[in-house]
Design a protein around this motif. Sequence first.
Motif, mmCIF file in Angstrom:
data_model
loop_
_atom_site.group_PDB
_atom_site.id
_atom_site.type_symbol
_atom_site.label_atom_id
_atom_site.label_comp_id
_atom_site.label_asym_id
_atom_site.label_seq_id
_atom_site.Cartn_x
_atom_site.Cartn_y
_atom_site.Cartn_z
ATOM 1 N N LEU A 12 -24.629 -4.314 -2.600
ATOM 2 C CA LEU A 12 -24.234 -3.530 -3.615
ATOM 3 C C LEU A 12 -24.979 -3.548 -4.689
ATOM 4 O O LEU A 12 -25.474 -4.903 -5.183
ATOM 5 C CB LEU A 12 -22.662 -3.894 -3.940
ATOM 6 C CG LEU A 12 -22.082 -2.883 -5.263
ATOM 7 C CD1 LEU A 12 -21.944 -1.383 -4.806
ATOM 8 C CD2 LEU A 12 -20.783 -3.379 -5.716
ATOM 9 N N ILE A 71 -26.028 -2.508 -8.673
ATOM 10 C CA ILE A 71 -25.288 -1.916 -9.959
ATOM 11 C C ILE A 71 -26.266 -1.811 -10.857
ATOM 12 O O ILE A 71 -27.074 -2.662 -11.175
ATOM 13 C CB ILE A 71 -24.284 -2.881 -10.502
ATOM 14 C CG1 ILE A 71 -23.123 -3.400 -9.325
ATOM 15 C CG2 ILE A 71 -23.483 -2.186 -11.749
ATOM 16 C CD1 ILE A 71 -22.277 -4.240 -9.885
ATOM 17 N N LEU A 78 -23.126 2.602 -8.895
ATOM 18 C CA LEU A 78 -23.080 1.699 -7.869
ATOM 19 C C LEU A 78 -23.650 2.309 -6.642
ATOM 20 O O LEU A 78 -23.055 3.279 -6.078
ATOM 21 C CB LEU A 78 -21.569 1.026 -7.560
ATOM 22 C CG LEU A 78 -20.970 0.319 -8.665
ATOM 23 C CD1 LEU A 78 -20.462 0.907 -9.666
ATOM 24 C CD2 LEU A 78 -19.737 -0.613 -8.114
ATOM 25 N N GLN A 92 -24.614 1.617 -2.566
ATOM 26 C CA GLN A 92 -24.072 0.581 -1.365
ATOM 27 C C GLN A 92 -25.152 0.929 -0.301
ATOM 28 O O GLN A 92 -25.735 2.009 -0.151
ATOM 29 C CB GLN A 92 -22.937 0.659 -1.055
ATOM 30 C CG GLN A 92 -22.498 2.038 -0.472
ATOM 31 C CD GLN A 92 -21.295 2.128 0.279
ATOM 32 O OE1 GLN A 92 -20.568 1.114 0.596
ATOM 33 N NE2 GLN A 92 -20.870 3.314 0.885
ATOM 34 N N ARG A 126 -15.710 -3.324 -13.239
ATOM 35 C CA ARG A 126 -15.280 -4.341 -12.417
ATOM 36 C C ARG A 126 -14.231 -3.573 -11.422
ATOM 37 O O ARG A 126 -14.118 -4.175 -10.411
ATOM 38 C CB ARG A 126 -14.377 -5.150 -13.302
ATOM 39 C CG ARG A 126 -13.537 -6.463 -12.758
ATOM 40 C CD ARG A 126 -12.815 -7.088 -13.590
ATOM 41 N NE ARG A 126 -11.709 -6.353 -14.269
ATOM 42 C CZ ARG A 126 -11.554 -6.156 -15.715
ATOM 43 N NH1 ARG A 126 -12.551 -6.647 -16.578
ATOM 44 N NH2 ARG A 126 -10.809 -5.135 -16.080
ATOM 45 N N VAL A 144 -16.412 -2.415 -8.496
ATOM 46 C CA VAL A 144 -16.858 -3.570 -7.653
ATOM 47 C C VAL A 144 -15.666 -4.251 -6.696
ATOM 48 O O VAL A 144 -15.763 -4.247 -5.507
ATOM 49 C CB VAL A 144 -17.458 -4.519 -8.441
ATOM 50 C CG1 VAL A 144 -17.795 -5.801 -7.758
ATOM 51 C CG2 VAL A 144 -18.791 -4.056 -9.145
ATOM 52 N N GLU A 145 -14.474 -4.371 -7.250
ATOM 53 C CA GLU A 145 -13.334 -4.762 -6.699
ATOM 54 C C GLU A 145 -13.286 -3.872 -5.435
ATOM 55 O O GLU A 145 -12.830 -4.459 -4.289
ATOM 56 C CB GLU A 145 -12.242 -5.097 -7.653
ATOM 57 C CG GLU A 145 -11.031 -5.629 -6.867
ATOM 58 C CD GLU A 145 -10.009 -5.868 -7.838
ATOM 59 O OE1 GLU A 145 -8.891 -6.610 -7.471
ATOM 60 O OE2 GLU A 145 -9.959 -5.667 -9.159
ATOM 61 N N TRP A 179 -14.970 -1.696 -3.910
ATOM 62 C CA TRP A 179 -16.105 -1.916 -2.754
ATOM 63 C C TRP A 179 -15.593 -3.121 -1.954
ATOM 64 O O TRP A 179 -15.912 -3.133 -0.709
ATOM 65 C CB TRP A 179 -17.352 -1.826 -3.468
ATOM 66 C CG TRP A 179 -18.465 -2.001 -2.396
ATOM 67 C CD1 TRP A 179 -18.979 -0.989 -1.772
ATOM 68 C CD2 TRP A 179 -19.220 -3.193 -1.848
ATOM 69 N NE1 TRP A 179 -19.892 -1.404 -0.826
ATOM 70 C CE2 TRP A 179 -20.062 -2.591 -0.883
ATOM 71 C CE3 TRP A 179 -19.040 -4.320 -2.350
ATOM 72 C CZ2 TRP A 179 -20.947 -3.815 -0.247
ATOM 73 C CZ3 TRP A 179 -19.994 -5.219 -1.876
ATOM 74 C CH2 TRP A 179 -20.803 -4.922 -0.732
#
Length: 73
Positions: free
Chosen positions: A16, A18, A34, A36, A57, A60-61, A63
């Motif tokens: 990942l 960012i 983001l 991937q 945040r 990301v969580e 993902w």
Amino acid sequence: MSPSRDRPVPERTGVLVIRVWLEQDAPASLRARLIQATDLGEAPTTLATAAGVAGVRDAVEAWLERFLDAPER
């Protein structure tokens, strides 16, 4: 010989990236994209865009949860 010795199970790997930048005229000036790659042999894909620290945040969580929930190949 057991199958695991003949053909080892590949390690699950996710990537990942960012990319962040600031937009001066936006209410939440922090922006992020983001990107991937769930298979390192394939081209990366854009997963999400987000604004603000909380938005990044949360993305990301989400993902990480998808990665953990993904079936093993």
